[in-house]
Write an enzyme that holds these catalytic residues in place. Sequence first.
Site, PDB file in Angstrom:
ATOM      1  N   ARG A   1      21.542   5.917  55.824  1.00 39.03           N
ATOM      2  CA  ARG A   1      20.586   5.871  54.726  1.00 39.03           C
ATOM      3  C   ARG A   1      20.622   4.484  54.083  1.00 39.03           C
ATOM      4  O   ARG A   1      21.659   3.816  54.056  1.00 39.03           O
ATOM      5  CB  ARG A   1      20.980   6.924  53.698  1.00 39.03           C
ATOM      6  CG  ARG A   1      20.080   7.069  52.485  1.00 39.03           C
ATOM      7  CD  ARG A   1      18.785   7.713  52.853  1.00 39.03           C
ATOM      8  NE  ARG A   1      18.140   8.326  51.686  1.00 39.03           N
ATOM      9  CZ  ARG A   1      16.832   8.410  51.525  1.00 39.03           C
ATOM     10  NH1 ARG A   1      16.020   7.919  52.445  1.00 39.03           N
ATOM     11  NH2 ARG A   1      16.319   9.002  50.476  1.00 39.03           N
TER      12      ARG A   1
ATOM     13  N   THR B   1       8.152   9.932  57.012  1.00 40.59           N
ATOM     14  CA  THR B   1       9.382  10.136  57.753  1.00 40.59           C
ATOM     15  C   THR B   1       9.015  10.538  59.168  1.00 40.59           C
ATOM     16  O   THR B   1       7.904  10.975  59.421  1.00 40.59           O
ATOM     17  CB  THR B   1      10.191  11.254  57.047  1.00 40.59           C
ATOM     18  OG1 THR B   1      10.422  10.870  55.694  1.00 40.59           O
ATOM     19  CG2 THR B   1      11.508  11.546  57.726  1.00 40.59           C
TER      20      THR B   1
ATOM     21  N   THR C   1      13.242   7.301  58.075  1.00 45.32           N
ATOM     22  CA  THR C   1      12.142   7.234  57.110  1.00 45.32           C
ATOM     23  C   THR C   1      11.946   5.853  56.513  1.00 45.32           C
ATOM     24  O   THR C   1      12.865   5.039  56.469  1.00 45.32           O
ATOM     25  CB  THR C   1      12.387   8.239  55.964  1.00 45.32           C
ATOM     26  OG1 THR C   1      11.252   8.290  55.116  1.00 45.32           O
ATOM     27  CG2 THR C   1      13.615   7.872  55.167  1.00 45.32           C
TER      28      THR C   1
ATOM     29  N   ASN D   1      10.028   6.365  53.578  1.00 45.03           N
ATOM     30  CA  ASN D   1       9.696   7.115  52.371  1.00 45.03           C
ATOM     31  C   ASN D   1       8.192   7.340  52.288  1.00 45.03           C
ATOM     32  O   ASN D   1       7.712   8.383  52.709  1.00 45.03           O
ATOM     33  CB  ASN D   1      10.232   6.456  51.098  1.00 45.03           C
ATOM     34  CG  ASN D   1      10.404   7.474  49.974  1.00 45.03           C
ATOM     35  OD1 ASN D   1      10.622   8.655  50.242  1.00 45.03           O
ATOM     36  ND2 ASN D   1      10.321   7.038  48.738  1.00 45.03           N
TER      37      ASN D   1
ATOM     38  N   ASP E   1      13.728   7.357  45.589  1.00 43.38           N
ATOM     39  CA  ASP E   1      14.453   8.603  45.813  1.00 43.38           C
ATOM     40  C   ASP E   1      15.680   8.739  44.920  1.00 43.38           C
ATOM     41  O   ASP E   1      16.321   9.792  44.897  1.00 43.38           O
ATOM     42  CB  ASP E   1      14.870   8.715  47.288  1.00 43.38           C
ATOM     43  CG  ASP E   1      13.789   9.363  48.134  1.00 43.38           C
ATOM     44  OD1 ASP E   1      12.768   9.791  47.573  1.00 43.38           O
ATOM     45  OD2 ASP E   1      13.967   9.444  49.359  1.00 43.38           O
TER      46      ASP E   1
ATOM     47  N   SER F   1      18.388  12.362  49.778  1.00 42.07           N
ATOM     48  CA  SER F   1      17.299  12.592  50.729  1.00 42.07           C
ATOM     49  C   SER F   1      17.116  14.087  50.965  1.00 42.07           C
ATOM     50  O   SER F   1      18.046  14.878  50.783  1.00 42.07           O
ATOM     51  CB  SER F   1      17.607  11.914  52.062  1.00 42.07           C
ATOM     52  OG  SER F   1      16.696  12.302  53.065  1.00 42.07           O
ATOM     53  N   SER F   2      15.909  14.469  51.395  1.00 41.69           N
ATOM     54  CA  SER F   2      15.632  15.844  51.821  1.00 41.69           C
ATOM     55  C   SER F   2      15.681  15.992  53.337  1.00 41.69           C
ATOM     56  O   SER F   2      15.448  17.095  53.853  1.00 41.69           O
ATOM     57  CB  SER F   2      14.255  16.292  51.323  1.00 41.69           C
ATOM     58  OG  SER F   2      14.213  16.355  49.921  1.00 41.69           O
TER      59      SER F   2
ATOM     60  N   GLY G   1       8.367  15.232  56.091  1.00 41.37           N
ATOM     61  CA  GLY G   1       7.629  16.079  55.160  1.00 41.37           C
ATOM     62  C   GLY G   1       8.144  16.090  53.743  1.00 41.37           C
ATOM     63  O   GLY G   1       7.895  17.036  52.997  1.00 41.37           O
ATOM     64  N   GLY G   2       8.892  15.053  53.335  1.00 42.22           N
ATOM     65  CA  GLY G   2       9.318  14.964  51.939  1.00 42.22           C
ATOM     66  C   GLY G   2      10.088  16.194  51.501  1.00 42.22           C
ATOM     67  O   GLY G   2      10.946  16.714  52.212  1.00 42.22           O
TER      68      GLY G   2
END
Length: 575
Positions: free
Chosen positions: A110, A385, A403, A405, A427, A456-457, A477-478
């Site tokens: 990340r 992403t 990603t 974002n 984020d 992050s998701s 997909g956030g």
Amino acid sequence: MKPRTIPTFPSHAIILLVIALFLGSCRTEPIATYSAEKRGEYAHAAVVSGHPLASQVGNDILEKGGNAVDAAVAVQFALAVVYPRAGNLGGGGFLVYRSNDGSTDALDYREKAPAAASRDMYLDSLANPVDGLSTKGHLAAGVPGTVAGLAAAHERYGKLTWEDLVQPAIELAENGFSISETEADRLNGFQEAFLAFNTNECPFIKELWQTGDLLIQSDLAASLKRIKAKKAAGFYQGETADLIVKEMQSGNGMITAEDLANYEPTWRQAITGNYDDYKIISMPPSSSGGVALLQMLGMVENAPLNEYGFHSTAATHLMVEAERRAYADRSEYLGDSDFYPVPLDSLIDENYLQYRMDDFQPDSASTSDHLTAGNFVNRKESFETTHTSIVDAEGNAVSLTTTLNSNFGCKVVVDGAGFFLNNEMDDFSIKPGTPNQFGLLGAEANAIQPGKRMLSSMTPTIIEKDGQLFMILGAPGGSTIITAVFQVFINVAEFGMPLDSAVFAPRFHHQWLPDQIWVEPTALGEEVKSELSAMGHQFRDVNRMAVIKAIQRLPDGSYLAVGDPRNPDDDVSGH
């Protein structure tokens, strides 16, 4: 085993964006679709990614004798060329790995906050967030992790040479590729944003993009050549690093040569949990995906979902309430575990999850303004992403999500280097209690700190059944990524769907705040919506949510690969 009720869905609907290796041969389906499914025949290795050209690269690597990690590395570099709105050198991601002997690993690459970042850097003099400051332009970019992450994955698990894995992307960048109608439309739609932050030399700026135009990226090819020659040092040091720093200085950004030189990915222990006879293997913080997924599954495991029926009032209500509680905990407790003591064991503890559902009412909705994060004794222990799922012929599996974002990240292309930078700083919790661009809230756990990774998701996940590899999945997909992975697995495990039906089935989503069930078209029948409304639920209609890329191991040992038709393009999926 619980009895399974199987709904009716088309079992052989078109599988988009899949390239799979089938005994050494591929077949091209309509609409730039590649599949080994051949109507009843299935693959013995498979690649599913966000673009057919990138999937072809991964397939070629497998055919050359590369393993799943080799293919994943090559696919990611190819995506940096052919999928510029999300594939990247200037972003970051997560990789979950399961070897054919059952051992697992997780790599966190990340992005990080630059050393000059500060807690309130996006607030005005009245302590209010400045609109757009964390999402557009140079100041929105975190220190990229993609190249360092791919190099680390190859160093630990790769089989082919590094040069073999980067060269296909170089050729795609140098030779160019024809863009689709929707890719042309997207590039045209972002021209104003590109012009605001870039010079006319930017390869994405053009008076009018048209279907079939060739996108050639010479500067990106040169950057890839430096990476090919020097691995991570070809990005974080030398000419590419100098170009990034120069770009930052031109737009008042924060990333320095020291930030780049100091970036390192982190190997972590995959987070695992059980659901009936399945083992879930997913990504720990700084991703929230694995924790939230295991929480949701733990909250619904003892309920007879299959008896309730697919998207029945009872099943939907229960799953929504589990989602609501998991996202409430996410907002309070989850962040970069290198900086914040995330109470990981407590959050997925069976007794805690039972406590979280103690106030569940089968006939009424909870209200998010009264439902907060749970309390326990601490036991000390993005939206643009792209996801790739891969399994090789030996059964090694990779689930990888990466990603920028937003679409094209912060819209800044590094002049002379040819790639977009991320806008991942959004984020972070730029102000506790203030939602980010996806409506997600955060607290102290995700506050900005120098060197910290933002929450992050992303939910790259691998699932075993009875000790054998069963499924590889994930999605862009956030905020809807986690619930999409949750529902696709439940569709297979509880409702008995074949994988394609499980992926294609319409979905719903709840993220605590805003207090709404997001509903795709036809996800819920009118009678079910009426009954849920009477319970106190509110709805928001959306066209689509996360875009799943999944592979399932079938009882005969072959693999079925499925790309999600939730797809803004004719030939590529995203967001």
